[in-house]
Design a protein around this motif. Structure first.
Motif, short mmCIF file in Angstrom:
data_model
loop_
_atom_site.label_atom_id
_atom_site.label_comp_id
_atom_site.label_asym_id
_atom_site.label_seq_id
_atom_site.Cartn_x
_atom_site.Cartn_y
_atom_site.Cartn_z
N CYS A 110 -5.79 -10.34 -6.65
CA CYS A 110 -7.06 -9.61 -6.76
C CYS A 110 -6.95 -8.30 -7.50
CB CYS A 110 -7.61 -9.36 -5.36
SG CYS A 110 -8.06 -10.85 -4.47
N GLY A 111 -5.73 -7.86 -7.80
CA GLY A 111 -5.57 -6.63 -8.55
C GLY A 111 -5.07 -5.48 -7.71
N CYS A 112 -5.03 -4.32 -8.34
CA CYS A 112 -4.52 -3.10 -7.73
C CYS A 112 -5.64 -2.06 -7.75
CB CYS A 112 -3.31 -2.59 -8.50
SG CYS A 112 -2.39 -1.26 -7.72
N PHE A 113 -5.73 -1.26 -6.67
CA PHE A 113 -6.87 -0.36 -6.51
C PHE A 113 -6.44 1.01 -6.01
CE2 PHE A 113 -8.05 -4.74 -5.83
CZ PHE A 113 -9.18 -4.89 -6.61
N ASP A 144 2.18 6.59 -9.73
CA ASP A 144 1.94 6.95 -11.14
C ASP A 144 2.09 5.74 -12.06
OD1 ASP A 144 1.40 9.55 -10.46
OD2 ASP A 144 3.35 10.33 -11.07
N LEU A 145 3.06 4.88 -11.76
CA LEU A 145 3.27 3.70 -12.59
C LEU A 145 2.07 2.77 -12.55
CD1 LEU A 145 5.11 1.89 -14.36
CD2 LEU A 145 6.04 0.94 -12.24
N VAL A 146 1.56 2.47 -11.36
CA VAL A 146 0.48 1.48 -11.25
C VAL A 146 -0.86 2.04 -11.69
CG1 VAL A 146 1.69 0.27 -9.40
CG2 VAL A 146 -0.01 1.99 -8.80
N SER A 147 -0.95 3.37 -11.82
CA SER A 147 -2.21 3.97 -12.29
C SER A 147 -2.15 4.38 -13.76
CB SER A 147 -2.57 5.18 -11.43
OG SER A 147 -1.55 6.16 -11.47
N GLY A 148 -1.03 4.04 -14.43
CA GLY A 148 -0.91 4.29 -15.86
C GLY A 148 -0.49 5.69 -16.23
N LYS A 149 -0.13 6.52 -15.25
CA LYS A 149 0.30 7.89 -15.55
C LYS A 149 1.77 7.95 -15.94
CE LYS A 149 -3.10 9.97 -12.44
NZ LYS A 149 -3.29 10.78 -11.20
N ALA A 150 2.54 6.96 -15.54
CA ALA A 150 3.94 6.82 -15.92
C ALA A 150 4.14 5.42 -16.48
CB ALA A 150 4.87 7.06 -14.73
N ASP A 151 5.15 5.27 -17.33
CA ASP A 151 5.38 3.99 -17.98
C ASP A 151 6.57 3.22 -17.39
OD1 ASP A 151 3.35 4.45 -20.01
OD2 ASP A 151 4.73 5.94 -20.83
N CYS A 152 7.48 3.94 -16.74
CA CYS A 152 8.70 3.29 -16.25
C CYS A 152 9.28 4.12 -15.10
CB CYS A 152 9.71 3.19 -17.39
SG CYS A 152 11.23 2.31 -16.98
N VAL A 153 9.81 3.42 -14.09
CA VAL A 153 10.49 4.06 -12.97
C VAL A 153 11.90 3.48 -12.87
CG1 VAL A 153 10.52 4.45 -10.47
CG2 VAL A 153 8.33 4.42 -11.71
N GLN A 155 -1.79 14.82 -1.73
CA GLN A 155 -2.89 14.98 -2.69
C GLN A 155 -3.98 13.94 -2.52
OE1 GLN A 155 -0.73 14.91 -6.37
NE2 GLN A 155 -0.09 17.04 -6.20
N GLY A 156 -3.89 13.14 -1.46
CA GLY A 156 -4.91 12.15 -1.19
C GLY A 156 -4.74 10.91 -2.05
N GLY A 157 -5.44 9.87 -1.69
CA GLY A 157 -5.41 8.65 -2.46
C GLY A 157 -4.62 7.55 -1.82
N LEU A 158 -5.28 6.43 -1.59
CA LEU A 158 -4.63 5.22 -1.08
C LEU A 158 -4.56 4.20 -2.21
CD1 LEU A 158 -3.55 3.21 1.00
CD2 LEU A 158 -5.91 2.83 1.76
N TYR A 159 -3.34 3.89 -2.63
CA TYR A 159 -3.11 2.88 -3.66
C TYR A 159 -2.76 1.59 -2.94
CZ TYR A 159 -2.49 7.02 -6.64
OH TYR A 159 -2.67 8.21 -7.31
N TYR A 160 -3.45 0.49 -3.28
CA TYR A 160 -3.14 -0.75 -2.59
C TYR A 160 -3.40 -1.95 -3.49
CZ TYR A 160 -8.07 -1.91 -1.72
OH TYR A 160 -9.40 -2.25 -1.87
N ALA A 161 -2.80 -3.07 -3.12
CA ALA A 161 -2.97 -4.30 -3.89
C ALA A 161 -3.04 -5.49 -2.94
CB ALA A 161 -1.81 -4.49 -4.87
N ARG A 162 -3.83 -6.47 -3.33
CA ARG A 162 -3.88 -7.73 -2.60
C ARG A 162 -3.60 -8.84 -3.60
NH1 ARG A 162 -9.19 -5.62 -2.52
NH2 ARG A 162 -10.74 -6.84 -3.68
N GLY A 222 0.81 -1.21 0.00
CA GLY A 222 0.00 0.00 0.00
C GLY A 222 0.84 1.26 0.00
N ILE A 223 0.34 2.29 -0.67
CA ILE A 223 0.97 3.61 -0.69
C ILE A 223 -0.10 4.65 -0.42
CG2 ILE A 223 2.26 5.31 -2.04
CD1 ILE A 223 3.17 3.02 -3.89
#
Length: 281
Positions: free
Chosen positions: A136-139, A202-211, A126-133, A120-121
């Motif tokens: 089951c995917g990433c949310f 940004d990577l996991v939400s498709g806003k960036a392509d590579c880190v 700017q708000g927003g909890l990015y997490y994965a299980r 989780g991040i």
């Protein structure tokens, strides 16, 4: 309660601490295990996460940036990585920066990267909890709304490809671990900030392509983000083209300054890697 629910609760609590601290969170309070100055927000965000994990009696050992190894159980079943505030440089500059708390939870006390359970991040600024299980995917959970997210479908490297690089370590400590290699990507769209939390979100939400970055500080950030990147359809390789997935965390975290490439896909990762390893580019 499921581990993902506990992890999300812990990161939400860290966010509450960040908000309640206000400007006082920028106060320097101690020196951490790496010799870096720890801010009040760093320390108290970690304490908040640890308190939630303890309250749920999660049998886990945590490796954290500010508190080192923390044993929350005599017989741990899980191993976790915690960075209370990734992107401290952005945080210190005030409004506009992006930074957050990162947490990873893995099965067993000597896990491979593919033994992840949760990652989780929480992006505080700017708000927003990015997490994965696992499985089951990433949310993204934002303003009470949850949506499924995934990496971009970019395969080729061109001037429209969004590349992110963290050169802050080189700048702060006067090293040249990554800077020269990144210069080989001149002409491409390379965005430089001081926060892996923001880069990986940004990577996991498709806003960036590579880190692009390198292992440091016990690999807390990469290990925390690995579950999200994997569940979002991405990959992580080292500079020699070895996948992180089959490697053991405790072995890889000791390989300080090892360059990594996290990408939306293997084809793009390899294209970037080839440029980074060229000696005469």
């Amino acid at each position: 309660m499921k581990i993902e629910s506990i992890g999300n609760e812990a990161l939400k609590t860290a966010k509450q601490v960040y908000v309640s601290l206000g400007p006082s969170g920028r106060e320097a309070v101690t020196e951490n295990q790496f010799g870096d100055t720890a801010l009040r927000a760093d320390v108290e965000a970690e304490e908040a996460v640890l308190a939630v994990l303890k309250a749920h009696h999660l049998p886990i050992t945590i490796l954290s940036e500010e508190h080192g190894i923390v044993h929350l159980s005599k017989n741990p079943k899980y191993f976790g990585m915690l960075d209370g505030l990734d992107g401290s440089g952005e945080y210190l500059e005030g409004a506009g920066g992006r930074y957050g708390t990162m947490l990873g939870i893995y099965q067993g006390i000597d896990p491979h990267y593919m033994d992840y359970i949760y990652g989780g991040i929480m992006i505080h600024s700017q708000g927003g909890l990015y997490y994965a299980r696992k499985g089951c995917g990433c949310f993204l959970l934002e303003d009470g709304e949850e949506q499924s997210i995934k990496c971009s479908a970019t395969k080729s490297l061109d001037k429209g490809t969004v590349l992110c690089a963290d050169l802050n370590y080189d700048r702060v400590y006067g090293t040249n671990i990554l800077t020269t290699r990144i210069q080989r990507l001149s002409g491409y769209n390379v965005q430089v900030t001081r926060s892996f939390a923001a880069h990986f979100a940004d990577l996991v939400s498709g806003k960036a392509d590579c880190v692009i970055g390198f292992i440091r500080k016990e690999d807390l950030e990469i290990a925390s983000a690995f579950p999200l990147i994997t569940e979002a359809g991405g990959v992580i390789f080292d500079i020699d083209g070895n996948s992180f997935g089959k490697q053991k965390y405790h072995e890889l975290r000791t390989k300080k300054y090892r360059i990594f490439i996290a990408s939306c896909g293997a084809e793009l990762a390899e294209a970037v890697r080839q440029i980074l390893v060229e000696e005469n580019s």
